[in-house]
Design a protein around this motif. Structure first.
Motif, PDB file in Angstrom:
ATOM      1  N   ASP A   1       0.835  -1.198   0.000  1.00  0.00           N
ATOM      2  CA  ASP A   1       0.000   0.000   0.000  1.00  0.00           C
ATOM      3  C   ASP A   1       0.876   1.256   0.000  1.00  0.00           C
ATOM      4  OD1 ASP A   1       0.936   0.319   2.589  1.00  0.00           O
ATOM      5  OD2 ASP A   1      -0.979  -0.098   3.553  1.00  0.00           O
ATOM      6  N   ASP A   2       0.241   2.409   0.127  1.00  0.00           N
ATOM      7  CA  ASP A   2       0.982   3.669   0.042  1.00  0.00           C
ATOM      8  C   ASP A   2       1.835   3.948   1.267  1.00  0.00           C
ATOM      9  OD1 ASP A   2      -1.127   4.047   1.749  1.00  0.00           O
ATOM     10  OD2 ASP A   2      -1.815   5.928   0.872  1.00  0.00           O
ATOM     11  N   GLN A   3       1.703   3.116   2.307  1.00  0.00           N
ATOM     12  CA  GLN A   3       2.552   3.244   3.490  1.00  0.00           C
ATOM     13  C   GLN A   3       3.732   2.273   3.444  1.00  0.00           C
ATOM     14  OE1 GLN A   3       1.773   5.693   5.762  1.00  0.00           O
ATOM     15  NE2 GLN A   3       0.193   6.166   4.242  1.00  0.00           N
TER      16      GLN A   3
ATOM     17  N   ALA B   1      -5.487  -4.362   4.210  1.00  0.00           N
ATOM     18  CA  ALA B   1      -4.882  -3.695   5.362  1.00  0.00           C
ATOM     19  C   ALA B   1      -5.798  -2.589   5.860  1.00  0.00           C
ATOM     20  CB  ALA B   1      -3.519  -3.119   4.999  1.00  0.00           C
ATOM     21  N   GLN B   2      -5.619  -2.209   7.111  1.00  0.00           N
ATOM     22  CA  GLN B   2      -6.420  -1.145   7.685  1.00  0.00           C
ATOM     23  C   GLN B   2      -6.056   0.188   7.046  1.00  0.00           C
ATOM     24  OE1 GLN B   2      -5.788  -1.405  11.907  1.00  0.00           O
ATOM     25  NE2 GLN B   2      -7.125  -3.171  12.135  1.00  0.00           N
ATOM     26  N   GLY B   3      -7.035   1.068   6.975  1.00  0.00           N
ATOM     27  CA  GLY B   3      -6.820   2.365   6.347  1.00  0.00           C
ATOM     28  C   GLY B   3      -7.285   2.353   4.906  1.00  0.00           C
TER      29      GLY B   3
ATOM     30  N   LYS C   1      -4.019   5.487  -0.975  1.00  0.00           N
ATOM     31  CA  LYS C   1      -4.186   6.281  -2.191  1.00  0.00           C
ATOM     32  C   LYS C   1      -3.767   5.493  -3.425  1.00  0.00           C
ATOM     33  CE  LYS C   1      -3.188  10.593   0.290  1.00  0.00           C
ATOM     34  NZ  LYS C   1      -2.251  11.756   0.391  1.00  0.00           N
ATOM     35  N   TYR C   2      -2.896   4.506  -3.218  1.00  0.00           N
ATOM     36  CA  TYR C   2      -2.440   3.720  -4.353  1.00  0.00           C
ATOM     37  C   TYR C   2      -1.861   2.393  -3.870  1.00  0.00           C
ATOM     38  CZ  TYR C   2       2.100   5.666  -2.924  1.00  0.00           C
ATOM     39  OH  TYR C   2       3.209   6.045  -2.213  1.00  0.00           O
ATOM     40  N   PHE C   3      -1.688   1.462  -4.804  1.00  0.00           N
ATOM     41  CA  PHE C   3      -1.000   0.197  -4.570  1.00  0.00           C
ATOM     42  C   PHE C   3       0.272   0.154  -5.415  1.00  0.00           C
ATOM     43  CE2 PHE C   3      -5.268  -1.965  -3.603  1.00  0.00           C
ATOM     44  CZ  PHE C   3      -5.063  -1.879  -2.235  1.00  0.00           C
ATOM     45  N   ILE C   4       1.283  -0.504  -4.898  1.00  0.00           N
ATOM     46  CA  ILE C   4       2.479  -0.836  -5.661  1.00  0.00           C
ATOM     47  C   ILE C   4       2.525  -2.364  -5.783  1.00  0.00           C
ATOM     48  CG2 ILE C   4       4.989  -0.799  -5.762  1.00  0.00           C
ATOM     49  CD1 ILE C   4       3.835   1.909  -6.192  1.00  0.00           C
TER      50      ILE C   4
END
Length: 369
Positions: free
Chosen positions: A298-300, A327-329, A332-335
């Motif tokens: 994810d974006d994190q 995942a929680q949250g 804005k984007y996936f990698i």
């Protein structure tokens, strides 16, 4: 949880509670303890009235004790295990998607059970998000203690005592090409705090294998479970109801190519429970004995837990229908990063496994934020 165990924890709590409590806090705790103790005495007489009163008492105790800080971890866990309070899925640690389902009220309470002699199998909860059909199975038997099952020949973990499971919808199982059921049942223990529960999950598909549009909102499944050392198979009819329509569907059709390999992500489906990717690898003019999969971030920068999926090889193209625990949250984007599988494991991925030049970024719409 076992009533005697709960009574013991209450008595232990009363014996060890901090002597420095204020009179007001102490009075409230004593009142709550007395209420719970009285209800435990009347358990057999007023069984039908027990559930709402125990739940209410637990809420009072939670408001009084948790905020005051005067409670042991053991007592806190005991209160969490009181029936009718919350969802057991909320305690799942290995799958954040299922935990979110429990915390967000996306699970359904069911009451399906079957008994044979002194053994009982019971389905207590289900989760269905349009992709995954998950159910909690409780096993009660004299030869089962703390998750260890005596088959008559050996003592094994409860999950290892499952010899066979079949899951059918409208009489159709995984061997029927027109079935919604994919490759097989997956099951594992619910965790150390609930050792006599197993989590079973099935992945649903459509006949054309590239969309979720034909999966029903609700269905009845027949489940047959065979346990080691038990001649009788256990059959249960389990209802599933889709719990959420909060599904994001994207068809990015994004492609990256490098060194003779083309990687394409054709579809992304996201629910609060499951993230599903349809992707493929095309090996231009060559074959490979390497097993390639894709990791999802994810974006994190968090890698989403890889669940079960299936793939097929046709000519030089490898196509996968892969699922991940959401995942929680709200990212804005996936990698999406392709990698080479090592040691037959696709769960743990190190930097040296990633294939350079094939990474794909998929932006998620603003309304998913």
């Amino acid at each position: 949880m076992d009533q005697s165990k709960f009574d013991f924890e209450l008595k232990e709590y009363k014996r060890t509670k901090d002597a420095t409590m204020s009179p007001l806090v102490r009075a409230r705790l004593d009142e709550t303890y007395a209420s719970l103790l009285e209800m435990s005495r009347e358990r057999k007489v007023q069984r039908l009235r027990k559930a709402p009163y125990v739940a209410a008492a637990a809420v009072i105790l939670g408001a009084t004790v948790f905020t005051s800080g005067f409670i042991s971890p053991v007592m806190a866990q005991s209160i969490k295990e009181i029936p009718f309070v919350g969802s057991l899925f909320s305690f799942i640690e290995a799958d954040l998607g299922l935990r979110a389902a429990g915390e967000q009220g996306l699970s359904s309470k069911v009451n399906r059970s079957i008994s044979h002699q002194d053994m009982k199998l019971e389905v207590t909860e289900t989760v269905f998000d349009g992709t995954r059909a998950v159910y909690l199975l409780s096993v009660t038997a004299p030869n089962l203690k703390d998750g260890m099952f005596d088959t008559g020949k050996e003592v094994v973990k409860l999950s290892d005592a499952i010899e066979n499971v079949t899951f059918t919808i409208n009489g159709k199982g995984q061997d029927d090409p027109s079935s919604l059921v994919t490759g097989g049942s997956f099951f594992y223990t619910a965790g150390e705090s609930h050792p006599n529960y197993l989590i079973f999950e099935e992945i649903l598909k459509t006949p054309d294998h590239n969309s979720t549009s034909m999966i029903p909102e609700s269905f009845q499944a027949e489940v047959v479970v065979k346990l080691a050392g038990i001649d009788q198979a256990f059959k249960l009819d389990i209802p599933f109801q889709k719990a959420t329509n909060d599904t994001l569907r994207l068809k990015p059709n994004a492609i990256q190519s490098n060194d003779g390999i083309s990687f394409e992500v054709s579809e992304v489906n996201v629910t609060p429970v499951t993230t599903r990717l349809l992707y493929s690898f095309k090996l231009d003019g060559k074959t490979s004995d390497q097993f390639i999969r894709a990791a999802l971030f994810d974006d994190q920068g968090r890698q989403l837990t890889s669940l079960h999926g299936e793939g097929e090889v046709k000519d030089n193209t490898l196509t996968f229908d892969a699922r991940y625990a959401t995942a929680q949250g709200q990212p804005k984007y996936f990698i999406i990063k392709p990698f080479v599988v090592k040691d037959h494991s696709a769960e743990t991925v190190t930097d040296d496994q990633f294939i350079k030049g094939l990474e794909i970024k998929v932006d998620l719409p603003e309304q998913n934020k």
